[in-house]
Design an enzyme around this catalytic site. Structure first.
Site, PDB file in Angstrom:
ATOM      1  N   TRP A   1       2.258  -5.436   7.363  1.00 18.85           N
ATOM      2  CA  TRP A   1       0.831  -5.587   7.033  1.00 18.85           C
ATOM      3  C   TRP A   1       0.480  -7.036   6.760  1.00 18.85           C
ATOM      4  O   TRP A   1      -0.578  -7.516   7.170  1.00 18.85           O
ATOM      5  CB  TRP A   1       0.445  -4.692   5.858  1.00 18.85           C
TER       6      TRP A   1
ATOM      7  N   ASP B   1      -3.878  -7.602  -0.590  1.00 19.14           N
ATOM      8  CA  ASP B   1      -3.999  -6.284   0.020  1.00 19.14           C
ATOM      9  C   ASP B   1      -3.306  -5.327  -0.951  1.00 19.14           C
ATOM     10  O   ASP B   1      -2.094  -5.383  -1.128  1.00 19.14           O
ATOM     11  CB  ASP B   1      -3.288  -6.302   1.377  1.00 19.14           C
TER      12      ASP B   1
ATOM     13  N   LYS C   1      -4.704   5.848   0.683  1.00 22.27           N
ATOM     14  CA  LYS C   1      -3.371   5.938   0.077  1.00 22.27           C
ATOM     15  C   LYS C   1      -3.484   6.489  -1.339  1.00 22.27           C
ATOM     16  O   LYS C   1      -2.919   7.503  -1.667  1.00 22.27           O
ATOM     17  CB  LYS C   1      -2.675   4.572   0.047  1.00 22.27           C
TER      18      LYS C   1
HETATM   19  C1  LIG Z   1      -2.073   1.465   5.294  1.00 21.79           C
HETATM   20  C2  LIG Z   1      -2.124   0.020   5.021  1.00 21.79           C
HETATM   21  C3  LIG Z   1      -2.968  -0.845   5.741  1.00 21.79           C
HETATM   22  C4  LIG Z   1      -3.828  -0.381   6.878  1.00 21.79           C
HETATM   23  O1  LIG Z   1      -4.945   0.232   6.400  1.00 21.79           O
HETATM   24  P1  LIG Z   1      -6.142   0.725   7.352  1.00 21.79           P
HETATM   25  O2  LIG Z   1      -7.131   1.203   6.351  1.00 21.79           O
HETATM   26  O3  LIG Z   1      -5.581   1.790   8.224  1.00 21.79           O
HETATM   27  O4  LIG Z   1      -6.618  -0.449   8.133  1.00 21.79           O
HETATM   28  C5  LIG Z   1      -2.985  -2.175   5.385  1.00 21.79           C
HETATM   29  N1  LIG Z   1      -2.218  -2.647   4.379  1.00 21.79           N
HETATM   30  C6  LIG Z   1      -1.397  -1.847   3.684  1.00 21.79           C
HETATM   31  C7  LIG Z   1      -0.563  -2.430   2.591  1.00 21.79           C
HETATM   32  C8  LIG Z   1      -1.317  -0.490   3.982  1.00 21.79           C
HETATM   33  O5  LIG Z   1      -0.485   0.301   3.283  1.00 21.79           O
END
Ligand SMILES: *Cc1c(COP(=O)(O)O)cnc(C)c1O
Length: 361
Positions: free
Chosen positions: A103, A172, A196
C-alpha cells in the site's frame, strides 16, 4: 436468521452483529420517516443528523478539537494516494514517504504519476516488508512525511509513530483506525477506507488539520479538493449516504457498547496476544512479521509444511472460520482481527489450529 460464522476477512470485513441488526430493524422505516435510509434525501434533516453525529463521534473517539476537520470522501484509500500529493505537495516541494509494503508502494507511485518530488526516506523491502524501519532521518523541509500505520498484507504495524518535528505526518490508517487510542497531534492528515474497521466499502474517512487546507491549490478539479469537502460538510454532491449511516452506527457501538478506544485497544491486544502466543509455542505454524512490529489487526502466518496451507484454509471454512487466506501477492495465511471480531472468534480459531496441528502435525 441464517447462520453466522467467524469472519476473519481482511476487508470488506466483519461488522458488529448488533449494528447489522440495528440496520435490519430500521431498514424499511428509518426513524419514523416511513422511508429507508437509502431512500431519503441527503439534504434532509434526517441525513444531516446522521452525518453530523458521525463526525462528532469521530472527534470524540479520537479526541481532537476544532483544529481538525472530518471529511467523508468516495474513491477509497486508493484515491487518497492521489489526493494527498495533489492537495498538499506543491511542485517546488518534496515529500518523504516510508515504504512498508504494497500500500505504501502504491501511495508513492501515485505521487510520482503526478510528477511530484518524492523521497523514499526508508523502506523495509530488503526483508520482504516484514518489519518497520527504525531511526529514520527525515527531511526537515519536507511538505509532509507519509507512512502506512498498519500493513494489512504483511501484518506489521507502527507501535509508535516517528518524530518528524514540525513536518506533519500523513498516515494511511485504513486497517487500524479506531483499533486503539491514537494521538492526533503529530498528524496533518489521516485517511481510512471504511471497509476494514469502520463500516462498509464506499466511503473513506479523512481527518485533516485545518491549516493544511490553506495549501490546497485553487486550480484543482472541484471533486479532488479537500476544501470542497470541508466547506460543504462532505456534501458538495450526493455522498455515499448508506455507508456513512453504517459508519455512524459502528462509531456509536464503539462508544456506547465497547466504551471507547482505550477499551477497544485492550480487547484487540488480548485477541492478538492469544493468537501470537499460540503461533510462538507451535512448531507447526510460524508468524511472518518481526515480533516487535507485529500488527494487532492482521496476523500473518505460515504453516511450516507449506503444502498443507490450502487444506488448512479449506478445513477452517468447513469449521465455520472464514477469510484466513493470505493476500494473493504473498500467499500463506492471515487472520484479520478487526474491532468487530470478538475474543470468542479468536478462541475458536486457536482451538481449531490446535486441532489441525494434532491431526496433521
Ligand atoms: C485496504 C487498504 C487500502 C486500499 O483501500 P481501498 O479503499 O480499496 O482503496 C489501502 N491501504 C491500506 C493500508 C489498506 O489496508
Amino acid at each position: 436468521m441464517g447462520k453466522r460464522i467467524y469472519n476473519f476477512n481482511p476487508g470488506p470485513a466483519a461488522l458488529p452483529l448488533s449494528v447489522l441488526k440495528e440496520i435490519q430493524g430500521e431498514f424499511l422505516d428509518f426513524r419514523g420517516s416511513g422511508m429507508s435510509i437509502t431512500e431519503v434525501s441527503h439534504r434532509s434533516t434526517l441525513f444531516d443528523e446522521v452525518i453530523n453525529d458521525a463526525k462528532l463521534r469521530v472527534r470524540r473517539l479520537l479526541q481532537f478539537g476544532d483544529d481538525h476537520e472530518v471529511l467523508f470522501i468516495q474513491g477509497g484509500a486508493s484515491l487518497q494516494f492521489t489526493m494527498v500529493p495533489m492537495n498538499l505537495l506543491h511542485d517546488d516541494q518534496v515529500a518523504d514517504y516510508v515504504n512498508t509494503g504494497a500500500w505504501s508502494t502504491k501511495a508513492i507511485k501515485e505521487a510520482q504519476i503526478l510528477n511530484k518530488q518524492v523521497r523514499v526516506s526508508a523502506s523495509s523491502e530488503d526483508r520482504d516488508f516484514t518489519y518497520i524501519p527504525k531511526d529514520i532521518s527525515f527531511n526537515e523541509a519536507a511538505a509532509y512525511v507519509h507512512i502506512t500505520s498498519n500493513n494489512t498484507i504483511r501484518g506489521t504495524q507502527w507501535s509508535s509513530y516517528p518524530d518528524t518535528g514540525s513536518v506533519p505526518l500523513v498516515s494511511d490508517v485504513s486497517s487500524d483506525i479506531m483499533g486503539r487510542p491514537m494521538d492526533l497531534a503529530p498528524f496533518g492528515l489521516i485517511y481510512a477506507g471504511a471497509q476494514k474497521n469502520l463500516g462498509p466499502a464506499g466511503v473513506t474517512l479523512v481527518v485533516i488539520r485545518k491549516d493544511l487546507l490553506e495549501r490546497v491549490p485553487e486550480t484543482l478539479p472541484v471533486m479532488l479538493k479537500y476544501t470542497t469537502f470541508a466547506t460543504k460538510n462532505s456534501m458538495f454532491n450526493t455522498p455515499p449516504c448508506f455507508a456513512i449511516y453504517v459508519v455512524q452506527l459502528v462509531l456509536k457501538w464503539l462508544e456506547e457498547s465497547i466504551g471507547g478506544l482505550p477499551k477497544m485497544g485492550e480487547i484487540n491486544k488480548e485477541k492478538a496476544a492469544l493468537l501470537y502466543d499460540y503461533l510462538d509455542k507451535s512448531d507447526f505454524y510460524w508468524g511472518t512479521a518481526a515480533k516487535e512490529d507485529r500488527s494487532i489487526m492482521n496476523v500473518t502466518f505460515r504453516l511450516t509444511e507449506n503444502t498443507l496451507e490450502q487444506t488448512f484454509i479449506d478445513r477452517a471454512l468447513e469449521n465455520g472460520l472464514a477469510g484466513l487466506k493470505g493476500h494473493r501477492s504473498v500467499g500463506g495465511c492471515r487472520a484479520s482481527l478487526y474491532n468487530a471480531v470478538g475474543l470468542e472468534a479468536v478462541k475458536a480459531l486457536v482451538s481449531f489450529m490446535a486441532d489441525f496441528e494434532r491431526r496433521y502435525g
